[in-house]
Design a protein around this motif. Structure first.
Motif, PDB file in Angstrom:
ATOM      1  N   ASP A  94     -10.179  -0.137  -1.592  1.00  0.00           N
ATOM      2  CA  ASP A  94      -8.724  -0.225  -1.396  1.00  0.00           C
ATOM      3  C   ASP A  94      -8.236   0.963  -0.580  1.00  0.00           C
ATOM      4  N   ASN A 153       1.006  -4.030   2.618  1.00  0.00           N
ATOM      5  CA  ASN A 153       0.532  -4.116   1.238  1.00  0.00           C
ATOM      6  C   ASN A 153      -0.947  -4.487   1.212  1.00  0.00           C
ATOM      7  N   GLU A 154      -1.789  -3.498   0.950  1.00  0.00           N
ATOM      8  CA  GLU A 154      -3.228  -3.773   0.805  1.00  0.00           C
ATOM      9  C   GLU A 154      -3.528  -4.341  -0.574  1.00  0.00           C
ATOM     10  N   PHE A 155      -2.664  -4.039  -1.562  1.00  0.00           N
ATOM     11  CA  PHE A 155      -2.912  -4.374  -2.973  1.00  0.00           C
ATOM     12  C   PHE A 155      -2.218  -5.701  -3.314  1.00  0.00           C
ATOM     13  N   TYR A 188     -12.838  -7.829  -9.719  1.00  0.00           N
ATOM     14  CA  TYR A 188     -11.843  -6.885  -9.198  1.00  0.00           C
ATOM     15  C   TYR A 188     -12.272  -5.417  -9.310  1.00  0.00           C
ATOM     16  N   ALA A 230      -1.776   0.628  -1.870  1.00  0.00           N
ATOM     17  CA  ALA A 230      -3.217   0.383  -2.060  1.00  0.00           C
ATOM     18  C   ALA A 230      -3.594   0.393  -3.530  1.00  0.00           C
ATOM     19  N   GLY A 231      -4.628  -0.367  -3.867  1.00  0.00           N
ATOM     20  CA  GLY A 231      -5.205  -0.317  -5.204  1.00  0.00           C
ATOM     21  C   GLY A 231      -5.991   0.969  -5.387  1.00  0.00           C
ATOM     22  N   ALA A 239      -0.209   2.402  -6.540  1.00  0.00           N
ATOM     23  CA  ALA A 239      -0.676   1.074  -6.968  1.00  0.00           C
ATOM     24  C   ALA A 239       0.150   0.575  -8.149  1.00  0.00           C
TER      25      ALA A 239
END
Ligand code: SF4
Length: 386
Positions: A233, A254-256, A3, A227-228, A202
């Protein structure tokens, strides 16, 4: 590291940047705000701006916890530590934020106040348990990310009867701040900022979920992409925002997904609800006094509320007259537009709050971006060989 490494892959970053460049309409200007200081830091640190085409610009938002803390709240903490002789505990960045009379918590410590840096709210509670003869106050700051741990220690202190522990609560809420940015201090400011969409926080969103942003898409027609904090991200979120603008959509995306759900962390929300209630109004640095934008401790936990326990009153104090933090936090100015950026005001000698934390727009630009402000002067070949 899982990650981390896969979200910092340079080749992939360049591929996403190429997609952004290919899909950005040259006839359009795109302006997106990253609300959160964590994103501001990531954008500066990883050179995300350099990967974007000229017509895609990022605007820093007010989501840096120490940046939005007004001087008056710091003065309350300094008063407790200097004059009421409590042990005052807080997170590291808070120690250096400028307060009134050229003081900060760190300078108050140098004058003899018992001020201690802690890594968690639980450390502060432990200090109270180890010093039963002293009053211990935790100066709690931050958005919804740091609020649940504060709620946890207040509830633990009540259950365990730690009578000498209290909290000076400065927890603030993300959605009212986004609303304040969109409503703008004036029509001129709204036009200057021209924000077309938001990179959503995030860690805050892990707690509150993605649902609370729906009204910004629905009522204000502004897309939000959560986003993260890694560079891929952020780039992916920018691409998703750009596609929404191009297609005339305004949705919450939602990218995260590896951490954020629509409803968020329900246990954390229940704990916050149990310990805190909405404060009628709270003054933010830069955004002014906003109704129902912050939390206060519920009467059931009043014994652990430092404002009640020590009879504290808030007094509004103006920022340094040369400081542009307010305009930067509202997204209408950039750090380099402040006359004292990098000269009088530096991370070693912060005049405004945005120069303190690595998440602050001025500190991030000072550390990673200020060299790009200097126009390159062509050097003649003979000068290099001389
Ligand atoms: S450079 Fe310093 S004084 Fe100027 S806006 Fe930033 S923090 Fe405030």
């Amino acid at each position: 590291m899982k990650y981390i490494d896969e979200f910092r892959d340079g080749a992939l970053a360049r591929q996403i940047a190429e997609r952004i460049a290919a899909e950005a309409d040259p006839a359009q200007r795109y302006r997106f705000m990253e609300f959160c200081g964590g994103h501001t830091h990531a954008i500066s640190r990883y050179g995300v701006l350099e990967l974007l085409p000229e017509n895609v610009r990022m605007i820093h938002g007010p989501g840096c916890p120490v940046c939005v803390l007004p001087i008056g709240r710091l003065d309350m903490a300094i008063d407790l530590a200097l004059h009421q002789r409590v042990i005052l505990c807080t997170y590291g960045d808070t120690l250096r934020v400028p307060a009134s009379e050229q003081l900060s918590l760190l300078k108050a410590k140098a004058r003899g106040a018992d001020i201690r840096m802690v890594y968690s709210a639980a450390d502060a509670l432990q200090l109270a348990q180890q010093n039963p003869e002293r009053e211990v106050v935790f100066f709690a700051i931050g958005f919804e990310t740091t609020t649940p741990p504060t709620a946890l220690v207040i509830d633990a202190a009540a259950r365990q009867g730690v009578a000498n522990f209290s909290v000076l609560c400065n927890h603030v809420l993300t959605p009212p701040a986004i609303r304040a940015i969109l409503d703008g201090a004036s029509a001129a400011e709204r036009a200057t900022a021209e924000i077309q969409g938001f990179v959503g926080p995030a860690h805050v969103s892990i707690v509150i979920g993605s649902d609370p942003y729906a009204r910004f898409a629905r009522e204000y027609r502004k897309p939000v992409v959560i986003a993260g904090f890694e560079p891929l991200d952020v780039l992916q979120a920018i691409l998703m925002l750009l596609r929404q603008v191009n297609e005339g959509r305004a949705e919450v995306e939602n990218e995260f997904t590896r951490a954020v759900s629509p409803g968020g962390n329900l246990r954390a929300q229940a704990l916050m609800e149990q310990v805190f209630e909405l404060r009628p109004a709270f003054e933010w640095r830069g955004l002014g006094s906003l109704a129902h934008s912050a939390l206060q401790i519920r009467p059931a936990y009043r014994q652990h509320d430092a404002e009640h326990r020590f009879g504290l009153n808030y007094r509004s104090v103006a920022d340094h007259k040369s400081c542009e933090c307010g305009a930067i936090l509202r997204g209408v100015k950039e750090p380099r537009e402040c006359k004292i950026f990098g000269t009088v005001c530096t991370p070693e000698n912060p005049i405004g709050s945005c120069m303190v934390s690595s998440e602050g727009a001025c500190a991030a630009h000072y550390t990673y971006g200020r060299f790009r402000d200097i126009p390159l002067v062509p050097v003649a070949a003979e000068a290099l060989t001389a």
